[in-house]
Design an enzyme around this catalytic site. Structure first.
Site, PDB file in Angstrom:
ATOM      1  N   HIS A 154       7.879  -2.316   7.864  1.00 13.64           N
ATOM      2  CA  HIS A 154       8.798  -2.884   6.870  1.00 13.64           C
ATOM      3  C   HIS A 154       9.808  -2.808   7.125  1.00 13.64           C
ATOM      4  O   HIS A 154      10.627  -3.433   5.452  1.00 13.64           O
ATOM      5  CB  HIS A 154       7.838  -2.533   5.651  1.00 13.64           C
ATOM      6  CG  HIS A 154       7.796  -3.875   4.329  1.00 13.64           C
ATOM      7  ND1 HIS A 154       8.280  -3.729   3.256  1.00 13.64           N
ATOM      8  CD2 HIS A 154       6.605  -4.044   3.926  1.00 13.64           C
ATOM      9  CE1 HIS A 154       8.213  -4.903   2.860  1.00 13.64           C
ATOM     10  NE2 HIS A 154       6.772  -5.198   3.069  1.00 13.64           N
TER      11      HIS A 154
ATOM     12  N   GLU B 158       5.431  -8.560   8.545  1.00 16.01           N
ATOM     13  CA  GLU B 158       4.979  -7.683   9.370  1.00 16.01           C
ATOM     14  C   GLU B 158       3.714  -8.173  10.217  1.00 16.01           C
ATOM     15  O   GLU B 158       3.136  -9.028   9.697  1.00 16.01           O
ATOM     16  CB  GLU B 158       4.400  -7.492   7.840  1.00 16.01           C
ATOM     17  CG  GLU B 158       5.799  -7.292   6.882  1.00 16.01           C
ATOM     18  CD  GLU B 158       4.757  -7.205   6.137  1.00 16.01           C
ATOM     19  OE1 GLU B 158       4.041  -6.545   5.131  1.00 16.01           O
ATOM     20  OE2 GLU B 158       5.162  -7.448   4.495  1.00 16.01           O
TER      21      GLU B 158
ATOM     22  N   HIS C 270      -0.075  -1.617   0.480  1.00 18.03           N
ATOM     23  CA  HIS C 270       0.497  -0.222   1.525  1.00 18.03           C
ATOM     24  C   HIS C 270       0.883   1.153   1.959  1.00 18.03           C
ATOM     25  O   HIS C 270       1.263   1.732   1.984  1.00 18.03           O
ATOM     26  CB  HIS C 270       2.751  -0.462   1.264  1.00 18.03           C
ATOM     27  CG  HIS C 270       2.731  -1.861   1.515  1.00 18.03           C
ATOM     28  ND1 HIS C 270       2.669  -3.110   2.476  1.00 18.03           N
ATOM     29  CD2 HIS C 270       3.903  -2.477   1.004  1.00 18.03           C
ATOM     30  CE1 HIS C 270       3.286  -4.614   2.014  1.00 18.03           C
ATOM     31  NE2 HIS C 270       3.939  -4.095   1.780  1.00 18.03           N
TER      32      HIS C 270
HETATM   33  C1  GAL Z   1       5.335  -6.938   0.726  1.00 17.91           C
HETATM   34  C2  GAL Z   1       4.300  -7.931   0.273  1.00 17.91           C
HETATM   35  C3  GAL Z   1       5.249  -8.413  -1.261  1.00 17.91           C
HETATM   36  C4  GAL Z   1       5.608  -7.305  -1.993  1.00 17.91           C
HETATM   37  C5  GAL Z   1       6.657  -6.356  -0.767  1.00 17.91           C
HETATM   38  C6  GAL Z   1       7.162  -5.548  -1.511  1.00 17.91           C
HETATM   39  O1  GAL Z   1       4.730  -6.976   2.300  1.00 17.91           O
HETATM   40  O2  GAL Z   1       3.424  -8.830   0.734  1.00 17.91           O
HETATM   41  O3  GAL Z   1       3.841  -8.920  -1.535  1.00 17.91           O
HETATM   42  O4  GAL Z   1       5.184  -6.649  -2.257  1.00 17.91           O
HETATM   43  O5  GAL Z   1       5.576  -6.100   0.588  1.00 17.91           O
HETATM   44  O6  GAL Z   1       7.772  -5.934  -2.307  1.00 17.91           O
END
Ligand code: GAL
Length: 369
Positions: free
Chosen positions: A196, A333, A121
């Site tokens: 997100h 997402e 991210h």
């Molecule tokens: C998502 C990701 C997960 C986790 C989450 C945040 O987008 O796919 O693996 O990291 O964010 O906790």
């Protein structure tokens, strides 16, 4: 509580988060809270800390509105949160890049590592942690909107090039929350921002999203290793617990002993969307029978990461004093495929100077009685 009149002259009550609880200064930049509402009574609240959606009130059964966004009541609680990815734009590259490495024209780049030796991210100080500039705020118009921008300097988190990104949130009179992205760069780079938001269509994070009925228009997905880095393969989802072509409750197959579900600790996968690249189309629908809230997701992106809140620990407390339960939020997402810069068979995530990255996504809300 604030009361708004809809176009049919009905009055809805929503509990707005207060401006004061978001007013602060971080790293010399002002943080605030912005409220958009449409003629049907829908309300979205956005803070420029991480270009983050903090609440979204939509119609539900009982002729009322419910807040379907998982989150916290104040900037203070966002800064102290155990889950820093609640509601923001993540990037420069949303999702994972294996070992944080990629190459452009033979030159290797090494990004910051924040997820078991991988990059997630956008890194430990990705876009989600930055104070964005408010370019324009048309909150009182028809189809109210807010445009936010962020200039990510060359080298930030290891990425090459100054990247200027703008994100426009528009709340339409057709009950869509549209998210329009654009980005340009000064040097060849990679880009893959995504929203997100964690949705909870109960409007109550003390209730699990496992009862939500989900449909995803996709026949394949990108399998990963145990740390959720794609192997590069594109595998069929048909007939597996990842086949959501027919609307299915999320909880129905989530515990099946299927290797990708074991690696994901539940759903945490990228689906390869069955639609022409670059065309905005509905790719997923989520429905919660108890509230009647239905959300459609439409995008022009090639992939959709569906994450079922498997890392939520049930410990912290949400906006209205309720617990944030394990699996109490769902992220959908819209994005390029994870680790795309390292797989020539995935759609390209590279951006050159002179090119404009664009993404168009919307979430549409309907009430099913
Ligand atoms: C998502 C990701 C997960 C986790 C989450 C945040 O987008 O796919 O693996 O990291 O964010 O906790």
């Amino acid at each position: 509580m604030a009361a708004f009149s809809s176009c049919e002259n009905r009055s809805y009550s929503v509990r707005l988060l207060s401006q004061e609880s978001f007013d602060t200064t971080l790293n010399g930049k002002k943080v605030g809270l912005y409220t958009l509402k449409n003629a049907n009574g829908l309300v979205v609240q956005v803070t420029n800390y991480g270009a983050r959606v903090v609440s979204l009130w939509v119609p539900c059964k009982g002729d009322s509105l419910v807040d379907v966004v998982w989150g916290y009541p104040s900037i203070k609680s966002y800064l102290a949160a155990t889950d820093c990815y609640s509601g923001p734009i993540v990037g420069r590259f949303g999702n994972r890049i294996g070992k944080g490495c990629f190459a452009i024209n033979g030159k290797g780049y090494k990004l910051s590592l924040n997820d078991h030796g991988n990059h997630l991210h956008g890194g430990s100080n990705g876009f989600w942690s930055r104070v964005w500039d408010v370019e324009s705020d048309s909150s009182s118009s028809v189809n109210p909107s807010i445009t936010l921008s962020y200039l990510s300097p060359d080298g930030e988190e290891g990425y090459p090039g100054d990247l200027k990104i703008t994100v426009k949130y528009i709340l339409t009179e057709t009950n869509r929350l549209k998210v329009e992205y654009a980005a340009t760069t000064s040097k060849p780079t990679v880009v893959n921002p995504t929203s997100h938001i964690y949705f909870n269509l109960h409007g109550n994070t003390a209730r699990s999203i496992c009862s939500h009925v989900l449909q995803i228009r996709a026949s394949s997905f990108t399998p990963t290793d145990s740390l959720l880095i794609p192997t590069g393969e594109i595998a069929s989802a048909i007939g597996t617990p990842l086949d959501f072509n027919q609307p299915t409750p999320i909880g129905k197959r989530i515990g099946e002993p299927y290797q990708p579900l074991i690696y994901g600790k539940g759903y945490d996968h990228n689906w390869v969307l069955a639609k022409p690249l670059g065309k905005v189309d509905v790719v997923a629908a989520v429905f919660e029978p108890s509230t009647g809230v239905e959300m459609l997701v439409a995008t022009d992106q090639p992939g959709l990461q569906f994450y079922s809140g498997n890392f939520m620990n049930g410990k912290d407390v949400g906006k209205y004093g309720q617990k944030h339960l394990y699996r109490s939020g769902i992220a959908l997402e819209t994005q390029n495929f994870p680790d795309a810069p390292n797989h020539p068979n995935f759609p390209s995530a590279f951006l050159e100077p002179g090119q404009v990255y664009k993404q168009s996504t919307y979430y549409e809300f309907r009430l099913r009685k």
